[in-house]
Design an enzyme around this catalytic site. Structure first.
Site, short mmCIF file in Angstrom:
data_model
loop_
_atom_site.label_atom_id
_atom_site.label_comp_id
_atom_site.label_asym_id
_atom_site.label_seq_id
_atom_site.Cartn_x
_atom_site.Cartn_y
_atom_site.Cartn_z
N TYR A 1 10.63 8.59 13.06
CA TYR A 1 10.48 9.12 11.69
C TYR A 1 9.21 9.98 11.56
CZ TYR A 1 9.32 9.05 6.73
OH TYR A 1 8.96 9.42 5.47
N SER B 1 9.04 15.47 4.43
CA SER B 1 10.29 14.84 3.96
C SER B 1 11.47 15.79 3.84
CB SER B 1 10.06 14.14 2.61
OG SER B 1 9.36 12.95 2.82
N TYR C 1 12.26 12.53 -5.72
CA TYR C 1 11.80 11.18 -6.08
C TYR C 1 11.77 11.02 -7.60
CZ TYR C 1 10.36 12.27 -1.38
OH TYR C 1 10.35 12.71 -0.10
N VAL D 1 5.74 16.33 1.49
CA VAL D 1 4.31 16.32 1.16
C VAL D 1 3.50 17.37 1.92
CG1 VAL D 1 4.08 13.94 0.31
CG2 VAL D 1 3.77 14.43 2.75
N LYS E 1 14.17 14.84 6.05
CA LYS E 1 15.15 13.79 5.71
C LYS E 1 16.54 14.39 5.49
CE LYS E 1 11.52 10.90 3.64
NZ LYS E 1 10.87 10.52 2.36
N1 GLN Z 1 5.80 11.53 6.39
C1 GLN Z 1 5.61 11.33 4.98
C2 GLN Z 1 5.56 9.85 4.66
O1 GLN Z 1 6.31 9.12 5.19
C3 GLN Z 1 6.72 12.00 4.24
C4 GLN Z 1 6.64 11.80 2.76
C5 GLN Z 1 7.05 13.01 1.97
O2 GLN Z 1 7.08 14.11 2.47
N2 GLN Z 1 7.32 12.80 0.69
O3 GLN Z 1 4.79 9.40 3.87
#
Ligand code: GLN
Length: 303
Positions: A191, A64, A239, A257, A67
Site C-alpha cells: 500500500y 490516494s 472522504y 494527500v 486507490k
Molecule cells: N498514503 C496516504 C495514507 O495512507 C494516503 C492518504 C491520502 O492520500 N488521502 O495516509
C-alpha cells in the site's frame, strides 16, 4: 477547442493570483517540504486532444489517487468478490479514521478510505510477493496512461513506513476481524509503495480516459466496472469532503494527500489537477478550487 486551452490558462492565472494554497501533508516527511505554491491542470477530451496549463510535466506523489488503480486491478482479478470484504457507502469520516471499523466489525465503508484501501490491496496481493502486486498496479497505470515513464518513489514509501502508525493500527484492527489475509507488513508495504507512484497531470488525465469512456483509451476495464468506480469516486472520492466536492464541482473525483485530483466528466473528458497544499479534509485546496472553476466554465457537472 482553443476555448478550453484559454480557459485552463485563465484558471491557472487565477489560482496563482489568489495564492490560497493551504499546507502540504505534514505527516509524510517527504511531502511536508514540498513548495505549496505550485499548480498544474491537464484535460483529455473526447476528440483525443490533451490540453494543459501550469506544471503539467512535473511528477507528483499520487498517494490516494492510487486507490482508483488498485481498485480497478482488484476488480479485474476477483470481481464482485471484493464486496464481501468492503462496502460502497460514504464514511463521513477522514481518510485514516478507525471509528467505524469497530461498530461495523472490521468491514470498511468503501475502497477509498484507508481501511478499505488496505483490504483492496490485500485482496490484490492474495499470497503473492508484494513486487508482483505492485508490478500489476504499475503496469495498469502505465497502460492506462500510455506512458512507461511512471515510477514508484521509494523514498516517499519509506518515509511513510516510518510515520504510518495509523495505517498499521487499521491493518491490525482488520486482522482481528479476519479481514486482512496477508501478513500486515506485506499489505502495508504494498500500500505505501502504490501510494508513492509519481505521475504528471498529463499522465494522470490520460489514465482517466477509460473511466470517462473516451474513444481511443486502452480498454483495461469493462464499462460495467468503470461505471461502478465512477459511482464510488462520486460518493466517496473525497472522504468527508465528498458532499462538498459534489456540491461545488458535480463530478466523480479522487483526491490524494500529495495534492493530486483525478476528475471524470463521463463521456466528455478526463481531468487531472495538482497543487500540493491541502484543505481541512486533506484534499488539494487550490486543486479543488480549480476543479470548481473548470466545472462552472464548461458546464460539465453531471447535475
Ligand atoms: N498514503 C496516504 C495514507 O495512507 C494516503 C492518504 C491520502 O492520500 N488521502 O495516509
Amino acid at each position: 477547442m482553443h476555448d478550453l486551452q484559454d480557459m485552463l490558462l485563465r484558471i491557472s492565472d487565477q489560482i496563482y493570483r489568489e495564492a490560497d494554497w493551504g499546507q502540504p501533508a505534514q505527516y509524510i516527511p517527504e511531502l511536508a517540504s514540498v513548495d505549496p505554491a505550485q499548480f498544474a491542470i491537464s484535460v483529455c477530451t473526447a476528440d483525443g486532444q490533451t490540453y494543459s496549463a501550469g506544471l503539467a510535466e512535473k511528477s507528483f506523489s499520487i498517494q490516494s489517487v492510487s486507490k482508483v488503480f488498485a481498485l480497478i486491478a482488484t476488480l479485474g482479478r476477483i470481481g464482485d468478490q471484493l464486496w464481501s470484504r468492503v462496502g460502497r457507502e460514504p464514511s463521513g469520516t477522514s481518510f485514516d479514521s478507525i471509528v467505524l471499523l469497530e461498530s461495523e466489525k472490521g468491514h470498511p465503508r468503501n475502497p477509498f478510505v484507508n481501511a478499505g484501501a488496505l483490504v483492496t490491496t490485500d485482496a490484490l496481493l492474495s499470497g503473492r510477493e508484494p513486487k508482483f502486486a505492485l508490478a500489476e498496479i504499475l503496469g495498469l497505470v502505465r497502460a492506462m496512461s500510455e506512458s512507461d515513464d511512471i515510477h514508484i518513489n521509494s523514498d516517499v514509501a519509506k518515509s511513510e513506513e516510518v510515520t504510518g502508525s495509523r495505517n498499521r493500527a487499521l491493518a491490525h484492527y482488520l486482522i482481528s476481524y479476519d479481514n486482512l489475509l496477508n501478513p500486515p507488513e506485506l499489505t502495508l508495504g504494498t500500500y505505501f509503495h502504490q501510494c508513492a507512484i509519481e505521475m504528471t497531470t498529463i499522465q494522470l488525465a490520460k489514465a482517466g480516459r477509460i473511466l470517462a469512456g473516451l474513444d481511443g483509451a486502452p480498454r483495461v476495464i469493462s464499462s460495467h466496472h468503470a461505471r461502478r468506480v465512477n459511482a464510488l469516486m462520486m460518493t466517496c472520492g473525497h472522504y468527508d469532503g465528498s458532499g462538498d466536492f459534489a456540491f461545488e464541482v458535480g463530478l466523480p473525483g479522487k483526491s490524494g494527500v500529495g495534492g493530486g485530483l483525478l476528475i471524470i466528466a463521463p463521456n466528455v473528458a478526463s481531468v487531472a489537477i495538482w497543487s500540493p497544499g491541502l484543505n481541512d479534509y486533506g484534499n488539494s485546496k487550490a486543486g479543488t478550487r480549480a476543479a470548481a472553476l473548470l466545472s462552472q466554465g464548461t458546464g460539465w457537472s453531471i447535475f
